[in-house]
Design an enzyme around this catalytic site. Sequence first.
Site, PDB file in Angstrom:
ATOM      1  N   HIS A 187       0.799  -1.232   0.000  1.00 49.72           N
ATOM      2  CA  HIS A 187       0.000   0.000   0.000  1.00 49.72           C
ATOM      3  C   HIS A 187       0.825   1.273   0.000  1.00 49.72           C
ATOM      4  O   HIS A 187       0.256   2.359   0.081  1.00 49.72           O
ATOM      5  CB  HIS A 187      -0.923   0.041   1.216  1.00 49.72           C
ATOM      6  N   LYS A 204      -8.445  13.866   4.532  1.00 49.44           N
ATOM      7  CA  LYS A 204      -7.614  12.656   4.559  1.00 49.44           C
ATOM      8  C   LYS A 204      -6.636  12.829   5.713  1.00 49.44           C
ATOM      9  O   LYS A 204      -6.578  13.891   6.324  1.00 49.44           O
ATOM     10  CB  LYS A 204      -6.868  12.448   3.240  1.00 49.44           C
ATOM     11  N   ARG A 205      -5.859  11.783   6.045  1.00 44.19           N
ATOM     12  CA  ARG A 205      -4.836  11.953   7.064  1.00 44.19           C
ATOM     13  C   ARG A 205      -3.918  13.102   6.682  1.00 44.19           C
ATOM     14  O   ARG A 205      -3.687  13.357   5.497  1.00 44.19           O
ATOM     15  CB  ARG A 205      -4.031  10.651   7.211  1.00 44.19           C
ATOM     16  N   LYS A 207       0.767  14.448   1.183  1.00 39.82           N
ATOM     17  CA  LYS A 207      -0.598  14.711   0.721  1.00 39.82           C
ATOM     18  C   LYS A 207      -0.810  16.204   0.467  1.00 39.82           C
ATOM     19  O   LYS A 207      -1.800  16.603  -0.121  1.00 39.82           O
ATOM     20  CB  LYS A 207      -1.607  14.170   1.729  1.00 39.82           C
ATOM     21  N   THR A 212      -8.604   6.599  -1.967  1.00 41.57           N
ATOM     22  CA  THR A 212      -9.951   6.065  -2.146  1.00 41.57           C
ATOM     23  C   THR A 212     -10.975   7.172  -1.904  1.00 41.57           C
ATOM     24  O   THR A 212     -12.083   7.122  -2.440  1.00 41.57           O
ATOM     25  CB  THR A 212     -10.223   4.896  -1.181  1.00 41.57           C
ATOM     26  N   LYS A 250     -14.664   8.316  -3.709  1.00 43.85           N
ATOM     27  CA  LYS A 250     -15.914   8.644  -3.000  1.00 43.85           C
ATOM     28  C   LYS A 250     -16.429  10.012  -3.439  1.00 43.85           C
ATOM     29  O   LYS A 250     -17.632  10.191  -3.657  1.00 43.85           O
ATOM     30  CB  LYS A 250     -15.685   8.617  -1.483  1.00 43.85           C
TER      31      LYS A 250
HETATM   32  C1  GPK Z   1      -1.024   3.076   2.965  1.00 43.53           C
HETATM   33  F1  GPK Z   1       0.971   2.215   3.756  1.00 43.53           F
HETATM   34  C2  GPK Z   1      -0.209   2.706   3.996  1.00 43.53           C
HETATM   35  C3  GPK Z   1      -0.635   2.861   5.336  1.00 43.53           C
HETATM   36  O1  GPK Z   1       0.094   2.562   6.286  1.00 43.53           O
HETATM   37  N1  GPK Z   1      -1.876   3.373   5.551  1.00 43.53           N
HETATM   38  C4  GPK Z   1      -2.695   3.722   4.524  1.00 43.53           C
HETATM   39  O2  GPK Z   1      -3.828   4.139   4.761  1.00 43.53           O
HETATM   40  C5  GPK Z   1      -3.183   3.943   2.132  1.00 43.53           C
HETATM   41  N2  GPK Z   1      -2.254   3.582   3.226  1.00 43.53           N
HETATM   42  C6  GPK Z   1      -2.546   4.686   0.966  1.00 43.53           C
HETATM   43  O3  GPK Z   1      -1.904   5.844   1.440  1.00 43.53           O
HETATM   44  C7  GPK Z   1      -3.629   5.077  -0.015  1.00 43.53           C
HETATM   45  O4  GPK Z   1      -3.074   5.687  -1.143  1.00 43.53           O
HETATM   46  C8  GPK Z   1      -4.427   3.836  -0.428  1.00 43.53           C
HETATM   47  O5  GPK Z   1      -5.537   4.208  -1.186  1.00 43.53           O
HETATM   48  C9  GPK Z   1      -4.888   3.069   0.792  1.00 43.53           C
HETATM   49  O6  GPK Z   1      -3.807   2.768   1.654  1.00 43.53           O
HETATM   50  C10 GPK Z   1      -5.572   1.762   0.445  1.00 43.53           C
HETATM   51  O7  GPK Z   1      -4.804   1.025  -0.443  1.00 43.53           O
END
Ligand code: GPK
Length: 839
Positions: free
Chosen positions: A374, A565-566, A571, A673, A677
């Site tokens: 991810h 988002k976080r 970001k 994601t 949405k």
């Molecule tokens: C990826 F590595 C990580 C993590 O520790 N936490 C997290 O939420 C997210 N992510 C990505 O940053 C997004 O781009 C992605 O859409 C999401 O994982 C799901 O795949």
Amino acid sequence: MTSLIPPGCPTVLTEDDRTGTSIETLRRAFMDNLFFIQGRFPEVATKNDYYLALAYTVRDRLLLRWLNSAKTYRDQESRTVCYLSAEFLLGPHLGNNLINLGLYEAVEEAMRQTGLNLKELLDQEEEPGLGNGGLGRLAACYMDSLATLEIPAIGYGIRYEYGIFDQEIRDGWQVEITDKWLRYGNPWEIPRPELILQVKFGGHTYSYTDDQGRYRVVWEPHQVIQGVAYDTPILGYKVNTANLLRLWRAEAVESFDFQAFNTGDYYGAVNQKIASENITKVLYPNDEQLQGKELRLMQQYFFCSCALQDMIRLYKQSGNKDLSRFHEKFTVQLNDTHPAISVAELMRLLVDEHLMPWEQAWDITRQTFAYTNHTLLPEALEKWPLDLFGSLLPRHLQIIYEINQRFLDQVRLQYPGDNDRLRRLSIIDESGCRYVRMAHLAAVGSHAINGVAALHSELLKQTVLKDFYELTPQKFSNKTNGVTPRRWMVLSNPGLTRLITERIGEDWVKHLDQLRRLEPLAEDRDFAAQWRSVKHENKERLAAYIRDRVGVTVDPHSLFSILVKRIHEYKRQHLCVLNIITLYQMLKDNPQLDMVPQTFIFGGKAAPGYYMAKLIIKLINSVADVINHDPAVRDRLKVVFLPDYNVTLGQRVYPAADLSQQISTAGYEASGTGNMKFALNGALTIGTLDGANVEIREEVGAENFFLFGNTVEQLQELWRNGYRPWEFANSNPMLKRVLDLIGSGYFSHGDTALFRPIVEHLWQNDRYCLLADYQSYVDCHQQVLQVYQDQAQWTKMSILNVARMGKFSSDRAIREYCQDIWHVEPVKIVLPATSYMTP
Ligand code: GPK
């Protein structure tokens, strides 16, 4: 009897109080639960009593489907997907379950007849925040789609007593408040106190040769902890499938207490108990930032060991004796590297505890696991110092050495003499302090590896897993993320749902591609007017929430531009701030400027130890304070920071957005994601060519997407030539002015030190290239304002965005996983026609 159950929605034939679905039955069952479960007369019942009585009423209807699903899977020995994830960010259950049961309207009416308002009861539910952000929410969307597609599946994870912290904003700063989500009980889970598994930690190993001449290793732990299962049913949309989410809670093993008690160390025993229960006490609130804490590794191993032991238990239940077909019964997806220790744990269970030869065990292990990556961020890649790892999991370290040695022997055959490659591929990082690299363990132990968007999967092959790709290219694939249209449209945006369903029927909820049928309506003026009025009502609702919660008045006629988002530097929330200050300067320079009124809305949590992220929150609030109170702006610009962004708040926010801000540095956002949405709810996107933005733009058409910024290749070029951010600032008067204004203390009551870390970092280093993308972003935003003035054009683009979002359903994503990686088929669940009590 009145019934509001939509046709095609499965029901049982008999109307009993636990399973019946007529309004009268629902009402009676609800009153019954208020009396016999909550122990309340209506006159003295609180809103929470009512919420719980309703939750139990709905739960009964879930249980009927859940038990029948479990029975069917057992009888048919169905191949089952196990989704292992340290996070499941589910969001509130009640509304979603009502949607999926097809009972929303019926229950709304039953509550109305009882003198209650369903919406108010829904608001009572405290969401289970068992995740940080995108990764945890993805797991929740996938559980919804697995059930909806009638795929036998179990989600395995951790039942954190404290989920992600609640965020408050005090004096513009984030303050973390503990999340006591279990305070009023959790009606959606069923504890299984008799389903207990033991998990070992620490100690040492010894080996011997048994009487059959076999080499055996015994692990004598320092500590044993037990895992207790807590089960939550996950219902699919208008199907009878209800899958299992099984979360584990850590408990002290009683015999340990007694042991210490007998030797007189009562307080030692108490401490032992507390230490044991600490394992599942709290979710680590870091998002894409490694925290190499021992307790975190304990959490990971704890839930993986429970999950695998549970699978073996289920496998044996269905009559299988030896474990040689384990991988035929189960396929296990590793949601990032958090559960990667499973690879070594399954080897240990097969080899040490079930006496399987190594080679056979390794075959089974690799055929069982698949790994999803991810992130490419180096600081997020999990690695554990060898000594920490070895002292906690001594047997696993030996197993990993063995896996690594055999693996590197094979690499040597393929690349003789290439020691550099061996060093790069090794599961053990030998440079400096030695580490176990969890991504390498996951990659070696899996038969499939995937990224979460096309661009991300490509970059994965070129960067962090390049050597693995060269070794085994056939393992790699892309599985672009998706979101569930049930929660993210039907539940959260009833207005748009109704409008769409009126025109194209309700098929789209399960087959999101059907939204294409809206395309011809993009030119329909009557439809466009209705479309706009739905959006406006959603904006009015959010405006009311903002007034109540933040005390700021915003105009629902203004352009709602949203970034939730976080908080993370990659970001680039602060890039959005630079643009806002630019707009502010334009208004100050030219007070008569005819600018589209705009509301910028932010939301998101910062990791408690991430100083820059917390400072960005403070910056947003400080800029908001100045702009919102400057009479010269005359309400043309408003800035709001919504505290405590979570799933519940997301459900309010996405439907109300005109513009979705997806502005990460190209190459850093694996997928995103939230971008999906927003677009699904009719927002247009301003974004970079990053993550799934690339594919969203491909689908909706370049003419319906506001693109800006450098591409991955352009940024690589920029760094190759030596990126000098100060040159961008010095050659751009407005950019320089904006940076200087922040640095001057204009937004911090004259305090020139407060935001210096942000400004100086941008001038000198600017790792995420804000300055290189600034002008392109500002120009693109001006284009947005131009188009927004033509409401007919904007609406047409909005309709086309929604019409072309079919690809981004999590149903599509799950179908791809099923076909390419898991090789599982749907299993139909049929409810007994007579009574739920018939065996
Ligand atoms: C990826 F590595 C990580 C993590 O520790 N936490 C997290 O939420 C997210 N992510 C990505 O940053 C997004 O781009 C992605 O859409 C999401 O994982 C799901 O795949």
